[in-house]
Structure formats: C-alpha cells, structure tokens
Design an enzyme around this catalytic site. Sequence first.
Site, PDB file in Angstrom:
ATOM      1  N   GLU A  71      68.689  25.414  61.081  1.00  0.00           N
ATOM      2  CA  GLU A  71      69.660  25.129  62.140  1.00  0.00           C
ATOM      3  C   GLU A  71      70.792  26.157  62.127  1.00  0.00           C
ATOM      4  OE1 GLU A  71      68.365  21.072  60.361  1.00  0.00           O
ATOM      5  OE2 GLU A  71      68.681  23.148  59.699  1.00  0.00           O
ATOM      6  N   ARG A 203      46.410  29.404  48.823  1.00  0.00           N
ATOM      7  CA  ARG A 203      47.139  29.834  47.625  1.00  0.00           C
ATOM      8  C   ARG A 203      48.486  30.448  47.992  1.00  0.00           C
ATOM      9  NH1 ARG A 203      42.691  32.964  43.755  1.00  0.00           N
ATOM     10  NH2 ARG A 203      41.465  31.106  43.169  1.00  0.00           N
ATOM     11  N   THR A 215      37.086  26.151  33.023  1.00  0.00           N
ATOM     12  CA  THR A 215      36.959  27.044  34.170  1.00  0.00           C
ATOM     13  C   THR A 215      37.322  28.474  33.781  1.00  0.00           C
ATOM     14  OG1 THR A 215      37.398  25.280  35.760  1.00  0.00           O
ATOM     15  CG2 THR A 215      37.849  27.531  36.491  1.00  0.00           C
ATOM     16  N   ARG A 226      44.941  36.929  47.284  1.00  0.00           N
ATOM     17  CA  ARG A 226      44.531  38.235  47.806  1.00  0.00           C
ATOM     18  C   ARG A 226      44.215  38.067  49.290  1.00  0.00           C
ATOM     19  NH1 ARG A 226      42.145  37.128  43.135  1.00  0.00           N
ATOM     20  NH2 ARG A 226      40.073  36.698  43.975  1.00  0.00           N
TER      21      ARG A 226
END
Length: 387
Positions: A71, A203, A215, A226
């Site tokens: 604002e 991301r 993982t 990327r």
Amino acid sequence: MRTVGKADGAKGRAARREQEEIERFMGEALEQAKKGQGRTSPNPVVGAVLVKNGRVIARGHHAKAGGPHAEVVALGQAGEKARGADLYSTLEPCDHHGRTPPCTEAIVRAGIRRVVVGCRDRNPLVSGRGLRRLREAGIEVLTGVREEACAALNDPFFTFVTKKRPFVTLKIAATADGKIAASNGDSRWVTGPKSRERVHGLRDRVDAILVGAGTVRLDDPQLTTRLRGRTAARQPLRVVLTGTLDIPAKARLFDEERGGVLVLTSSPDEKRARALEARGAEVVRIGGDGGRVDLQAALAHLASRDIVHLLVEGGAGVFGGFLEAGLVDAVQLYIAPKVLGEGISWARLARRERMSEAIELLQTGVEQVGQDVLITLRPRPAVRRSR
C-alpha cells in the site's frame, strides 16, 4: 410497470458492471502480490493498486521483509494524485508498528476515498484492527473481493502465524502405479522435463526444501533452484532430516554454495556431526524417539528461523512421517505415464488393515504438465463426531 422494469434492469446492469470492475482491479492487485512470492518471509505477500476515475494510477507489492508494504509503495508512486482515489489491497492493511509504521496511517494521511480489501489478515496482531481503524477515519471499506484467491496466496503465512510452524507442501513424483523409485532406489527420471521445470518454479517460491538422509544417499540431489533464462532464482535453505547422521560427506548438496545446508538430527554422534560441519553444514540436534527426529520439534525450529513455507521432497519414510503426524498442508503429486511394478511406493505408513483406516486427501486440482498429470491435494479436515 414496464418503465419500472427498465429502470430496475438498468440499475442491475450498472451494479454488475461495477462489480466486474472491482474484481478486475483486485485481479491487478493479485498479479502485483505474486511478484513477492518466496521473497517476503516472515511477512505475507501483498499487492495493491490505486484507482482514480476508472483507471489505475499506481501499483505496488511487498518485495521483502523490512521493506515498504504494498500500500505504501503504491501511495508513494501516486503522490498527491492519491487523494480521493480508491485503494485495492489483497490483504487487510496493517495497523501495528513492526519493522515499518502502520499502513493505515499512510492511507488516512493520503486522503483515500475507499479501500477495497481481498481478505482479512489472520495474524492476531492485525485481524480486524486495520479495517476498524480505516472505518473510524471515515473511509469506506469493502471486503471479501476475490477473497478465496487472495487468501490462497497467503496460506503459508496464515499457517505460520496461527500454528507457529511452517506451511508444509509435499512434492511427489510417482509412476502411474504409485512408485517413486525402482527397488534398487533408482529414480532418474520419474517425470518429464516440463514437470521438473515446474518444480524448480515451486522451489523459487519456498523458504526451505527438506529431504531425508536416504534421499541424499540414493539420489545425491543438489536441491537448488535452476530456472531457464533467470539468474535471480531463490535458493531456499536445504534441510536434511536424519536420525543417524549417516550422510555421505561427499554429497553434491555440500558442493553448492547457494542456500546453505541445515542437518536436523536426534543422533549424539559428534564425529559424524563434525565431518558434516567441515563440509559447511549446520548440524542441530532435535529431540526424537527410536532414532527418529521429532517432526513437531523440527518444524518449531524451522519456524524460529522464519521458515514460512517448507517443501518436502522425499523420501517415502519422510512423506509417511509427515502424513502420520498430521503435519501436511498441501500435496503436489506428479503422476508419470509409466508402470514400474516392483518398486518403492511414495508413502511408507503404519500398516492398515481396512480401507476405512486410510488417510484421506481432498483433490483441489488436476492439470496436465507435459506428458505427466499434476494432482493437487490437501488433507481432509477431521470430522468431529457428536456423542
């Protein structure tokens, strides 16, 4: 009778045109707000436009925490032209002193005629106060314009201020038969390039990406953003959850200087912790039982670091843990047109004997992305049963 009908019809058409115009201008404010996604934590994303004589005279968005609010940006652009104008804001203007003065004060000083608000702020410091201050100053206030869209932009912020934890999104890439990897752990690539590009866009809008140590061992991911043709991508904090600190020090995520690496663990193993710290990681010990990190405690720690939106990218045990704990706010499930047969299902959960015991999710959208299908889901709210 016919004349009255015509008059009523003319008034109705005029009212519809006015409503369409109001929604169109709020749409412009929404586009402004989107510019701040992923950049404003721990603040909300907000967009604003100033309208006078049926045209936009200034635009603004909140660009970063500590910077001027949307604002104020729009009012500064307009200067004296703001007097008598209408201000459209996607979120209720603030009425408290934080890093910046209250927006309500600037709005009143500028001589704004009317304020049109998308949704009320659920932050207890603001909720209702901003609207009340404006009305007490004699400014007309209209609320609830494109409310659902305006509120959705700040779902992460609202979760952060009301639940004192980050908003948690699970991102899953699975085959048509629900597998995220082959039996040996191979998962490159489950989905196609269009889906992977979309994930990098996600991301770019979150504060942190979390994966389990498994993982890291199997996929060796970089966990960076990327984006083709863009050099100013957001690099979120990269978080690894591990009960044992069994993370290879040669993992690629330690080679990246972008975003930083935080390891959350319940392990007391000082030797392994020092090896990871030597690679640039920050290791923080969190409570836990049976070699598992307490997810509530992990989220509380991330909230203390102003992580508003957390993206969880795997693996199956981590996905299952968040689901079992009731700590999932949204799911983005990418389904590839592939059938693997034997493999790793995307959620490792406690055994359930009946379909009625399944964790239920509500579908909120379906979209084709390249050759894949993106299904967006959220947990079904628990139903309170009366005695």
